[in-house]
Design a protein around this motif. Structure first.
Motif, PDB file in Angstrom:
ATOM      1  N   ILE A  61       0.910  -1.235   0.033  1.00  0.00           N
ATOM      2  CA  ILE A  61       0.245  -0.076   0.093  1.00  0.00           C
ATOM      3  C   ILE A  61       0.827   1.196  -0.138  1.00  0.00           C
ATOM      4  O   ILE A  61       0.615   2.231  -0.811  1.00  0.00           O
ATOM      5  N   GLU A  62       2.023   1.272   0.775  1.00  0.00           N
ATOM      6  CA  GLU A  62       2.968   2.307   0.829  1.00  0.00           C
ATOM      7  C   GLU A  62       3.518   2.576  -0.410  1.00  0.00           C
ATOM      8  O   GLU A  62       3.779   3.958  -0.599  1.00  0.00           O
ATOM      9  N   HIS A  63       3.718   1.680  -1.129  1.00  0.00           N
ATOM     10  CA  HIS A  63       4.650   1.789  -2.290  1.00  0.00           C
ATOM     11  C   HIS A  63       3.726   1.601  -3.707  1.00  0.00           C
ATOM     12  O   HIS A  63       4.382   1.445  -4.566  1.00  0.00           O
ATOM     13  N   ASN A  64       2.417   1.728  -3.391  1.00  0.00           N
ATOM     14  CA  ASN A  64       1.684   1.787  -4.607  1.00  0.00           C
ATOM     15  C   ASN A  64       1.986   0.320  -5.364  1.00  0.00           C
ATOM     16  O   ASN A  64       1.984   0.483  -6.663  1.00  0.00           O
ATOM     17  N   ILE A  65       2.058  -0.699  -4.601  1.00  0.00           N
ATOM     18  CA  ILE A  65       2.217  -2.081  -5.580  1.00  0.00           C
ATOM     19  C   ILE A  65       0.728  -2.430  -5.551  1.00  0.00           C
ATOM     20  O   ILE A  65       0.121  -2.985  -4.621  1.00  0.00           O
ATOM     21  N   PRO A  66       0.282  -2.780  -6.628  1.00  0.00           N
ATOM     22  CA  PRO A  66      -1.024  -3.195  -6.823  1.00  0.00           C
ATOM     23  C   PRO A  66      -1.609  -4.662  -6.583  1.00  0.00           C
ATOM     24  O   PRO A  66      -0.370  -5.335  -6.942  1.00  0.00           O
ATOM     25  N   ALA A  67      -2.539  -5.030  -6.024  1.00  0.00           N
ATOM     26  CA  ALA A  67      -2.872  -6.428  -5.907  1.00  0.00           C
ATOM     27  C   ALA A  67      -3.378  -6.911  -7.352  1.00  0.00           C
ATOM     28  O   ALA A  67      -3.771  -6.144  -7.956  1.00  0.00           O
ATOM     29  N   PHE A  68      -3.430  -8.136  -7.495  1.00  0.00           N
ATOM     30  CA  PHE A  68      -3.653  -9.153  -8.563  1.00  0.00           C
ATOM     31  C   PHE A  68      -5.276  -8.894  -8.432  1.00  0.00           C
ATOM     32  O   PHE A  68      -5.966  -9.251  -7.729  1.00  0.00           O
ATOM     33  N   ASP A  69      -5.760  -8.402  -9.953  1.00  0.00           N
ATOM     34  CA  ASP A  69      -7.357  -8.244 -10.270  1.00  0.00           C
ATOM     35  C   ASP A  69      -7.573  -9.627 -11.056  1.00  0.00           C
ATOM     36  O   ASP A  69      -7.374  -9.756 -12.127  1.00  0.00           O
ATOM     37  N   THR A  70      -8.327 -10.448 -10.450  1.00  0.00           N
ATOM     38  CA  THR A  70      -8.702 -11.824 -10.881  1.00  0.00           C
ATOM     39  C   THR A  70      -9.751 -11.502 -12.383  1.00  0.00           C
ATOM     40  O   THR A  70      -9.765 -12.544 -13.239  1.00  0.00           O
ATOM     41  N   HIS A  71     -10.380 -10.454 -12.334  1.00  0.00           N
ATOM     42  CA  HIS A  71     -11.445 -10.117 -13.337  1.00  0.00           C
ATOM     43  C   HIS A  71     -10.784  -9.666 -14.702  1.00  0.00           C
ATOM     44  O   HIS A  71     -10.892  -9.828 -15.614  1.00  0.00           O
ATOM     45  N   LYS A  72      -9.652  -8.798 -14.108  1.00  0.00           N
ATOM     46  CA  LYS A  72      -8.893  -7.888 -15.545  1.00  0.00           C
ATOM     47  C   LYS A  72      -7.636  -8.579 -15.656  1.00  0.00           C
ATOM     48  O   LYS A  72      -7.109  -8.049 -16.846  1.00  0.00           O
ATOM     49  N   ASN A  73      -7.299  -9.614 -14.916  1.00  0.00           N
ATOM     50  CA  ASN A  73      -5.992 -10.110 -15.349  1.00  0.00           C
ATOM     51  C   ASN A  73      -4.870  -9.237 -15.322  1.00  0.00           C
ATOM     52  O   ASN A  73      -3.912  -9.134 -16.277  1.00  0.00           O
ATOM     53  N   GLU A  74      -4.774  -8.243 -14.049  1.00  0.00           N
ATOM     54  CA  GLU A  74      -3.812  -7.104 -14.028  1.00  0.00           C
ATOM     55  C   GLU A  74      -3.400  -7.110 -12.729  1.00  0.00           C
ATOM     56  O   GLU A  74      -4.323  -7.481 -11.605  1.00  0.00           O
ATOM     57  N   GLY A  75      -2.633  -6.396 -12.608  1.00  0.00           N
ATOM     58  CA  GLY A  75      -1.996  -6.198 -11.390  1.00  0.00           C
ATOM     59  C   GLY A  75      -0.660  -6.826 -10.793  1.00  0.00           C
ATOM     60  O   GLY A  75      -0.017  -7.132 -11.855  1.00  0.00           O
ATOM     61  N   PHE A  76      -0.421  -7.011  -9.723  1.00  0.00           N
ATOM     62  CA  PHE A  76       1.073  -7.538  -9.178  1.00  0.00           C
ATOM     63  C   PHE A  76       1.123  -8.736  -8.207  1.00  0.00           C
ATOM     64  O   PHE A  76       1.465  -9.788  -8.456  1.00  0.00           O
ATOM     65  N   MET A  77       0.808  -8.310  -6.981  1.00  0.00           N
ATOM     66  CA  MET A  77       0.955  -9.399  -5.797  1.00  0.00           C
ATOM     67  C   MET A  77      -0.229 -10.387  -6.007  1.00  0.00           C
ATOM     68  O   MET A  77      -1.431  -9.811  -6.029  1.00  0.00           O
ATOM     69  N   ARG A  78       0.058 -11.510  -5.815  1.00  0.00           N
ATOM     70  CA  ARG A  78      -1.144 -12.648  -5.913  1.00  0.00           C
ATOM     71  C   ARG A  78      -1.018 -13.527  -4.583  1.00  0.00           C
ATOM     72  O   ARG A  78      -2.168 -13.446  -4.124  1.00  0.00           O
ATOM     73  N   HIS A  79      -0.123 -13.843  -4.158  1.00  0.00           N
ATOM     74  CA  HIS A  79       0.154 -14.773  -2.833  1.00  0.00           C
ATOM     75  C   HIS A  79       1.179 -14.561  -1.963  1.00  0.00           C
ATOM     76  O   HIS A  79       2.264 -14.203  -2.583  1.00  0.00           O
ATOM     77  N   LEU A  80       1.051 -14.475  -0.770  1.00  0.00           N
ATOM     78  CA  LEU A  80       2.097 -14.738   0.235  1.00  0.00           C
ATOM     79  C   LEU A  80       2.105 -16.292   0.815  1.00  0.00           C
ATOM     80  O   LEU A  80       0.953 -16.349   1.436  1.00  0.00           O
ATOM     81  N   VAL A  81       3.075 -16.907   0.750  1.00  0.00           N
ATOM     82  CA  VAL A  81       3.194 -18.279   1.264  1.00  0.00           C
ATOM     83  C   VAL A  81       4.194 -18.493   2.442  1.00  0.00           C
ATOM     84  O   VAL A  81       5.526 -18.170   2.010  1.00  0.00           O
TER      85      VAL A  81
END
Length: 469
Positions: free
Chosen positions: A195-215
Motif C-alpha cells: 500500500i505504501e509503495h503503490n504495488i497493486p494487488a492482482f485483479d482476477t477479473h481484469k487479469n492485471e496487477g502484481f501481488m498474488r499470494h504470500l506463502v
C-alpha cells in the motif's frame, strides 16, 4: 411444515454432521446449518431444498449451547480457515470420532466398535507449517456492512484468505491463529509495504496487477522460515526491495523466493521461480528422515501430527519381519521413507511427476537405498504387468486423495488377497465406501482416527485390514 427455500423457522441443533454443520430435525427431516453447535437454539432460513434434507443459514442465535465458547479469532464466523472455533477442542475431537463411527456403520456396514479412540493434536492452534495467503482488489464485507442501508465500497487492497466459495473476494485478515504468530505479522507487513509503495494487488477479473499470494513455510525441527512472494509479473527490482525490507524487519527469515505466475489460473505455483535470499528451501523432519522442502513441494501440513499418523500406519503394517511394501499414492515419499527401515523393499506409485522426482531426491538425501518410486496413474499402472516387473507385495499401504480409490484399484487389492492392507484416509466417508467392497476379502480389524486439523471438521483415519481365512 413445507420447508421451501426462504422459509424462516426456529431450530434446535441436535448434533453435528460431516463438514461441520449442525443438524436439526423438522418432522423427521434433517436440516443442516453451518456455524452452529449441538444445543444451540436458533432462528434460521432455508437456503437449499433437497429431496431428503434441507440446508439453512443461521439468522440469529436465540439460546447458545452450553458447549459453545467464544472464538479466539475475530474472523472465525466469516473465514473458511476455521469452522469450529466456537466449539471447545475436547468436544471437537469427540464429534470427529463419532463422524468416523457413523461412516463405518452407515456406509461400510461394519461395527462402529472397531473405531479406536481418536488421537488428538497436542496444539489446537498455531499447528500449521504452511499458510497460503491471497491478495486481491475486492474485500469480503462483514455481515454488519452487508446489512447497512447505504452503499459500502468493497474495493481495497485486501490481504488474507479467500471468502468461502468466492475466488474473487478476499477476507482482509486482521489476525490469524493457524500458523506461528510471525506468519500473520509477515502478511501484515507485506500488505502495508504494498500500500505504501503503490504495488497493486492482482485483479482476477481484469487479469492485471502484481501481488498474488504470500506463502509462509515454517519448520518444526529447525529454525527455518521461508517467505514465498507470488507475483503476476517478473519485476526483480520491486520484489527485491520488498525482500530487503522483510529481512530488515524479520531477520529470522532464512530464505525468500519469488514465484511468477503470469497465467490466469489462481494457483500459488509459479511458471518459474527466482531465489531472492538464502538456499531456496527449508529443512524439516518426519521420524528419522530430513526433507528439503522447496516452495512448491508437498509436505504434510501438521508435521508433529503426521508422525503420529505414520506411526499408526507402521504399527498396522506389521513389518517387523521385513517384506516388500507397496505405497500407493506415495506423493513425495514421506510415508515410504518412514517405513523403509522396517521393510526389505518399498515400492511407491504416484501420478504426479514432480512428486516422484521429489521422492527420489528425498530417498537419496536420506541414504535410503531400498525404496523405488514409479510414475503412473494408479488405475492403469497397478496391474499384473506391474507386479511381474516389480514383484508381489507382502503388505500394501494406500493413501488416496479425498475421492478415495478408483474401483479398478479396489478390485486389484481384492484380487491380491494380501496378508495385510493399511488404508490411510483424509476422507472417512470415501474410505468407508471402499471398505464396504474390500471387506468381502479382508477383515477390517481396526480404524484409528487421527486429528490433523483442529478448529476444522477434517479428520484423518487409518484402517487395518487382514486377509480372511
Amino acid at each position: 411444515m413445507a420447508l421451501k427455500k426462504g422459509t424462516v423457522l426456529e431450530l434446535d441443533i441436535e448434533s453435528t454432521a460431516f463438514k461441520g454443520k449442525g443438524i436439526a430435525k423438522v418432522d423427521g427431516l434433517a436440516v443442516f446449518v453451518p456455524g452452529t453447535a449441538p444445543g444451540d437454539k436458533i432462528k434460521a432460513m432455508i437456503t437449499r431444498k433437497k429431496k431428503s434434507f434441507r440446508e439453512a443459514k443461521m439468522l440469529e442465535l436465540l439460546e447458545p449451547s452450553p458447549v459453545r465458547v467464544e472464538p479466539v479469532c475475530r474472523h472465525a464466523n466469516t473465514c473458511g480457515g476455521c469452522t469450529w472455533q466456537h466449539i471447545p477442542y475436547d468436544k471437537q475431537v469427540k464429534y470427529k470420532e463419532q463422524h468416523v463411527r457413523d461412516h463405518i456403520e452407515r456406509i461400510a456396514h461394519l461395527s462402529p466398535d472397531i473405531v479406536q479412540p481418536i488421537i488428538p493434536c497436542d496444539d489446537s492452534l498455531y499447528y500449521r507449517n504452511k499458510m497460503e495467503y491471497s491478495f486481491g482488489t475486492r474485500r469480503w464485507l462483514s455481515e454488519e456492512e452487508i446489512q447497512q442501508d447505504e452503499f459500502v465500497d468493497d474495493s481495497a487492497f485486501a490481504a488474507g484468505l479467500h471468502a468461502p466459495g468466492r475466488y474473487d473476494k478476499i477476507l482482509n485478515l486482521k489476525e490469524c491463529h493457524l500458523q506461528e504468530k510471525i506468519s500473520y505479522r509477515l502478511l501484515d507487513f507485506v500488505r502495508n509495504h504494498c500500500i505504501e509503495h503503490n504495488i497493486p494487488a492482482f485483479d482476477t477479473h481484469k487479469n492485471e496487477g502484481f501481488m498474488r499470494h504470500l506463502v509462509v513455510r515454517t519448520s518444526d525441527y529447525t529454525d527455518d522460515l521461508m517467505v514465498n512472494l507470488v507475483t503476476y509479473r517478473d519485476e526483480s527490482e520491486t520484489v527485491q526491495k520488498l525482500a530487503d525490507a522483510l529481512l530488515d524487519q524479520f531477520p529470522g527469515i532464512t530464505t525468500i523466493v519469488n514465484n511468477v505466475n503470469d497465467q490466469p489460473n489462481p494457483t500459488a505455483i509459479g511458471r518459474f521461480e527466482n531465489v531472492l535470499y538464502g538456499p531456496g528451501y527449508i529443512v524439516d523432519r518426519i521420524g528419522n528422515h530430513s526433507f528439503k522442502i522447496h516452495a512448491n513441494a508437498f509436505f504434510q501440513t501438521n508435521t508433529k501430527q503426521a508422525e503420529k499418523l505414520y506411526e499408526v500406519a507402521r504399527q498396522y503394517a506389521e513389518l517387523d519381519n521385513g517384506g516388500h511394501l507397496f505405497d500407493l499414492y506415495c506423493g513425495v515419499g514421506t510415508l515410504s521413507l518412514f517405513m523403509a527401515d522396517k521393510a526389505d523393499k518399498v515400492t511407491g506409485i504416484e501420478l504426479v511427476n514432480v512428486a516422484i522426482e521429489n521422492a527420489r531426491f528425498n530417498a537419496k538425501e536420506n541414504n535410503v537405498t531400498n525404496a523405488e518410486f514409479v510414475l503412473g496413474d494408479m488405475k492403469d499402472t497397478f496391474n499384473e504387468l506391474f507386479l511381474e516387473k516389480h514383484g508381489h507385495p507382502d503388505c500394501v499401504i494406500t493413501d488416496p486423495p479425498r475421492s478415495g480409490m478408483h474401483p479398478d484399484v479396489v478390485k486389484q487389492l481384492s484380487n491380491l488377497k494380501l496378508d495385510r492392507l493399511v488404508y490411510v484416509s483424509c476422507n472417512p466417508s470415501t474410505m468407508a465406501r471402499d471398505l464396504k467392497l474390500l471387506k468381502e476379502v479382508y477383515e477390517v480389524e481396526s480404524v484409528q482416527p487421527v486429528d490433523m486439523f483442529p478448529q476444522t471438521y477434517h479428520i484423518e483415519a487409518v484402517a487395518k485390514l487382514t486377509k480372511k481365512g
